[in-house]
Design a protein around this motif. Structure first.
Motif, PDB file in Angstrom:
ATOM      1  N   PRO A  39       7.235  -1.150  -7.773  1.00 15.28           N
ATOM      2  CA  PRO A  39       6.168  -1.694  -8.627  1.00 15.28           C
ATOM      3  C   PRO A  39       4.771  -1.500  -8.038  1.00 15.28           C
ATOM      4  N   ASN A  40       3.760  -1.643  -8.871  1.00 12.88           N
ATOM      5  CA  ASN A  40       2.381  -1.598  -8.384  1.00 12.88           C
ATOM      6  C   ASN A  40       2.201  -2.626  -7.279  1.00 12.88           C
ATOM      7  N   GLY A  41       1.496  -2.230  -6.242  1.00  9.69           N
ATOM      8  CA  GLY A  41       1.224  -3.158  -5.144  1.00  9.69           C
ATOM      9  C   GLY A  41       2.352  -3.290  -4.148  1.00  9.69           C
ATOM     10  N   ALA A  42       3.413  -2.473  -4.290  1.00  8.63           N
ATOM     11  CA  ALA A  42       4.572  -2.580  -3.382  1.00  8.63           C
ATOM     12  C   ALA A  42       4.232  -2.112  -1.964  1.00  8.63           C
ATOM     13  N   GLY A  43       3.172  -1.320  -1.827  1.00 13.75           N
ATOM     14  CA  GLY A  43       2.785  -0.852  -0.496  1.00 13.75           C
ATOM     15  C   GLY A  43       3.001   0.641  -0.288  1.00 13.75           C
ATOM     16  N   LYS A  44       3.267   1.377  -1.360  1.00 15.31           N
ATOM     17  CA  LYS A  44       3.597   2.807  -1.224  1.00 15.31           C
ATOM     18  C   LYS A  44       2.415   3.609  -0.656  1.00 15.31           C
ATOM     19  N   THR A  45       1.231   3.360  -1.227  1.00 14.79           N
ATOM     20  CA  THR A  45       0.050   4.098  -0.738  1.00 14.79           C
ATOM     21  C   THR A  45      -0.294   3.656   0.683  1.00 14.79           C
ATOM     22  N   THR A  46      -0.178   2.366   0.944  1.00 18.37           N
ATOM     23  CA  THR A  46      -0.461   1.869   2.296  1.00 18.37           C
ATOM     24  C   THR A  46       0.470   2.540   3.307  1.00 18.37           C
ATOM     25  N   MET A  47       1.734   2.695   2.942  1.00 18.53           N
ATOM     26  CA  MET A  47       2.691   3.371   3.838  1.00 18.53           C
ATOM     27  C   MET A  47       2.218   4.804   4.128  1.00 18.53           C
ATOM     28  N   GLU A  50       6.476   8.190  -6.868  1.00 21.91           N
ATOM     29  CA  GLU A  50       6.279   8.483  -8.285  1.00 21.91           C
ATOM     30  C   GLU A  50       6.818   7.348  -9.154  1.00 21.91           C
ATOM     31  N   HIS A  51       6.168   7.164 -10.319  1.00 21.21           N
ATOM     32  CA  HIS A  51       6.666   6.179 -11.291  1.00 21.21           C
ATOM     33  C   HIS A  51       7.463   6.859 -12.405  1.00 21.21           C
ATOM     34  N   ASP A  52       7.230   8.163 -12.611  1.00 24.11           N
ATOM     35  CA  ASP A  52       7.853   8.881 -13.727  1.00 24.11           C
ATOM     36  C   ASP A  52       9.342   9.117 -13.420  1.00 24.11           C
ATOM     37  N   GLN A  62      -1.388  -5.853   7.706  1.00 23.28           N
ATOM     38  CA  GLN A  62      -1.973  -7.066   7.111  1.00 23.28           C
ATOM     39  C   GLN A  62      -3.420  -6.821   6.748  1.00 23.28           C
ATOM     40  N   PHE A  63      -3.778  -7.192   5.523  1.00 22.71           N
ATOM     41  CA  PHE A  63      -5.174  -7.202   5.112  1.00 22.71           C
ATOM     42  C   PHE A  63      -5.555  -8.669   4.972  1.00 22.71           C
ATOM     43  N   GLY A  64      -6.355  -9.180   5.895  1.00 24.65           N
ATOM     44  CA  GLY A  64      -6.603 -10.623   5.930  1.00 24.65           C
ATOM     45  C   GLY A  64      -5.262 -11.288   6.200  1.00 24.65           C
ATOM     46  N   GLY A  65      -4.900 -12.257   5.404  1.00 26.97           N
ATOM     47  CA  GLY A  65      -3.606 -12.907   5.619  1.00 26.97           C
ATOM     48  C   GLY A  65      -2.485 -12.255   4.815  1.00 26.97           C
ATOM     49  N   PHE A  66      -2.818 -11.198   4.054  1.00 29.84           N
ATOM     50  CA  PHE A  66      -1.840 -10.619   3.112  1.00 29.84           C
ATOM     51  C   PHE A  66      -1.094  -9.429   3.735  1.00 29.84           C
ATOM     52  N   ARG A  67       0.225  -9.467   3.660  1.00 30.04           N
ATOM     53  CA  ARG A  67       1.034  -8.387   4.225  1.00 30.04           C
ATOM     54  C   ARG A  67       1.303  -7.312   3.170  1.00 30.04           C
ATOM     55  N   ALA A  68       0.577  -6.207   3.244  1.00 33.91           N
ATOM     56  CA  ALA A  68       0.811  -5.093   2.305  1.00 33.91           C
ATOM     57  C   ALA A  68       2.122  -4.396   2.667  1.00 33.91           C
ATOM     58  N   LEU A  69       2.424  -4.299   3.957  1.00 32.11           N
ATOM     59  CA  LEU A  69       3.741  -3.828   4.414  1.00 32.11           C
ATOM     60  C   LEU A  69       4.327  -4.916   5.286  1.00 32.11           C
ATOM     61  N   ASP A 115       1.610  11.746  -3.509  1.00 35.33           N
ATOM     62  CA  ASP A 115       1.388  10.439  -4.118  1.00 35.33           C
ATOM     63  C   ASP A 115       1.176  10.608  -5.624  1.00 35.33           C
ATOM     64  N   GLU A 116       2.143  10.188  -6.416  1.00 30.08           N
ATOM     65  CA  GLU A 116       2.105  10.269  -7.881  1.00 30.08           C
ATOM     66  C   GLU A 116       1.584  11.613  -8.386  1.00 30.08           C
ATOM     67  N   PRO A 117       2.274  12.696  -8.037  1.00 28.04           N
ATOM     68  CA  PRO A 117       1.743  14.019  -8.378  1.00 28.04           C
ATOM     69  C   PRO A 117       1.782  14.357  -9.863  1.00 28.04           C
TER      70      PRO A 117
HETATM   71  N1  ATP Z   1      -7.896  -2.164   2.105  1.00 26.21           N
HETATM   72  C1  ATP Z   1      -7.250  -3.157   1.512  1.00 26.21           C
HETATM   73  N2  ATP Z   1      -7.688  -4.428   1.600  1.00 26.21           N
HETATM   74  C2  ATP Z   1      -7.021  -5.440   1.024  1.00 26.21           C
HETATM   75  N3  ATP Z   1      -5.868  -5.304   0.325  1.00 26.21           N
HETATM   76  C3  ATP Z   1      -5.388  -4.059   0.199  1.00 26.21           C
HETATM   77  C4  ATP Z   1      -6.035  -2.924   0.774  1.00 26.21           C
HETATM   78  N4  ATP Z   1      -5.293  -1.816   0.485  1.00 26.21           N
HETATM   79  C5  ATP Z   1      -4.239  -2.243  -0.245  1.00 26.21           C
HETATM   80  N5  ATP Z   1      -4.308  -3.590  -0.417  1.00 26.21           N
HETATM   81  C6  ATP Z   1      -3.323  -4.414  -1.144  1.00 26.21           C
HETATM   82  O1  ATP Z   1      -2.055  -4.118  -0.590  1.00 26.21           O
HETATM   83  C7  ATP Z   1      -1.050  -4.111  -1.608  1.00 26.21           C
HETATM   84  C8  ATP Z   1      -0.318  -2.787  -1.571  1.00 26.21           C
HETATM   85  O2  ATP Z   1      -1.171  -1.784  -2.118  1.00 26.21           O
HETATM   86  P1  ATP Z   1      -0.714  -0.273  -2.280  1.00 26.21           P
HETATM   87  O3  ATP Z   1      -1.873   0.458  -2.895  1.00 26.21           O
HETATM   88  O4  ATP Z   1      -0.200   0.225  -1.005  1.00 26.21           O
HETATM   89  O5  ATP Z   1       0.462  -0.399  -3.336  1.00 26.21           O
HETATM   90  P2  ATP Z   1       1.201   0.738  -4.178  1.00 26.21           P
HETATM   91  O6  ATP Z   1       2.647   0.469  -4.067  1.00 26.21           O
HETATM   92  O7  ATP Z   1       0.704   2.083  -3.752  1.00 26.21           O
HETATM   93  O8  ATP Z   1       0.719   0.428  -5.661  1.00 26.21           O
HETATM   94  P3  ATP Z   1       0.474   1.450  -6.898  1.00 26.21           P
HETATM   95  O9  ATP Z   1       1.822   1.834  -7.418  1.00 26.21           O
HETATM   96  O10 ATP Z   1      -0.295   0.604  -7.846  1.00 26.21           O
HETATM   97  O11 ATP Z   1      -0.332   2.609  -6.385  1.00 26.21           O
HETATM   98  C9  ATP Z   1      -1.780  -4.375  -2.920  1.00 26.21           C
HETATM   99  O12 ATP Z   1      -1.634  -5.751  -3.236  1.00 26.21           O
HETATM  100  C10 ATP Z   1      -3.212  -4.044  -2.619  1.00 26.21           C
HETATM  101  O13 ATP Z   1      -4.099  -4.804  -3.406  1.00 26.21           O
END
Ligand code: ATP
Length: 282
Positions: free
Chosen positions: A68-76, A236-238, A43-50, A205-207
């Motif tokens: 999709p963008n923002g799905a949480g892949k990088t966070t994972m 990857e998106h490709d 959770q980032f603030g109240g938002f659940r990235a995963l 990550d998106e090589p």
């Molecule tokens: N440090 C942070 N603070 C607040 N929100 C964050 C933080 N890191 C990621 N987020 C939010 O968490 C969500 C998931 O982000 P993440 O980068 O993991 O997605 P992604 O699937 O890798 O997207 P992309 O394909 O665009 O790289 C997004 O809405 C992002 O804005």
């Protein structure tokens, strides 16, 4: 701290259910998975990235992750590698390397030492140094390849650099400064540098972002050739690249809104209505 705890292994958990004792730092894949995530929430603030993300990757597998963008892949990937963890974020759930190594209890450097290598989107090579030196520098942290007295590369170390040059298709570039390589060659060099550390699990990550079609297929061939020597997770998106890696049988995971939306062969996830709706479009 005892060695098992230092490596994130549960004190009583380093004996497997099969009665085998696993050495500290050894990845126990006796049950199949090399990576296991369960109910992972960030959770980032109240938002659940995963959001209660659960998935596992088998030892030796090459898993593609799309979404999709923002799905949480990088966070994972940040959680798996220890960049994001209970020390600096609101994280809950379980993240295990093999059966016994609890990655949530480990620091980023320890996780790298335990055998996880990560490739970020942009290549980070030492531009002023020759390709060969880049590979040599990547090996430097690992004392096995250096003779202790004069800190010179061992014969085995030389052999491994040559092997990696061949694997990455960079033999003809060995003595060129890395800064003069094409984008695709730099990406392959960086993967070669990670390979010098002999990772058990490689996260990419998106090589292929920014690569030509030819470079993309060269990278797919490189990753396919690594099957059997390490497990891989590729975000990857490709889709052509994903198809070249997954083939007809490989498992593809689709993430959306911080959870697994679908998982299966590329064909099956492409036909999945929810995946079409949230990611691939109609
Ligand atoms: N440090 C942070 N603070 C607040 N929100 C964050 C933080 N890191 C990621 N987020 C939010 O968490 C969500 C998931 O982000 P993440 O980068 O993991 O997605 P992604 O699937 O890798 O997207 P992309 O394909 O665009 O790289 C997004 O809405 C992002 O804005």
């Amino acid at each position: 701290m005892n060695a098992a705890l230092e490596y994130g292994q549960a004190e009583s958990g380093n004996a497997t259910g099969l009665g085998r004792v696993v050495e500290p730092g050894t990845i126990d894949v006796s049950h199949g998975p090399i990576l296991y995530l369960e109910d992972l929430t960030v959770q980032f603030g109240g938002f659940r990235a995963l959001n209660k993300l659960s998935l596992s990757i088998d030892d030796g597998e090459l898993r593609c992750v799309i979404g999709p963008n923002g799905a949480g892949k990088t966070t994972m990937m940040d959680v798996i590698t220890g960049k994001t963890g209970p020390r600096n974020a609101n994280v809950s759930g379980r993240v295990f390397l093999g059966q016994t190594i609890d990655l949530m209890r480990m620091t980023e450097p320890r996780i790298a030492q335990a055998g996880i290598g990560r490739k970020f989107q942009k290549p980070t090579v030492f531009e002023q140094h020759a390709v060969w030196e880049n590979l040599e520098l990547a090996m430097k942290a690992d004392k096995r390849w250096w003779s202790s007295l004069r800190a010179r590369l061992t014969g085995e170390g030389h052999r491994r650099i040559e092997e990696t040059l061949a694997l990455t298709g960079l033999e003809d570039e060995a003595y060129r400064p890395a800064g003069l390589l094409s984008h695709g060659q730099k990406q392959r060099l960086e993967i070669g540098m990670l390979l010098m550390q002999q990772p058990q699990l490689l996260l990419l990550d998106e090589p292929v972002a920014g690569m030509t079609d030819e470079e993309t297929m060269q990278l797919a061939a490189l990753l396919n050739s690594l099957r059997g020597s390490c497990s891989m997770m590729v975000v990857e998106h490709d889709m052509e690249f994903v198809a070249a890696l997954a083939g007809g049988e490989g498992k593809v995971t689709v993430l959306a809104e911080g959870s697994v939306l679908a998982e299966g062969t590329l064909d099956s996830v492409k036909r999945d209505e929810r995946v079409i709706e949230s990611y691939l479009g109609r």
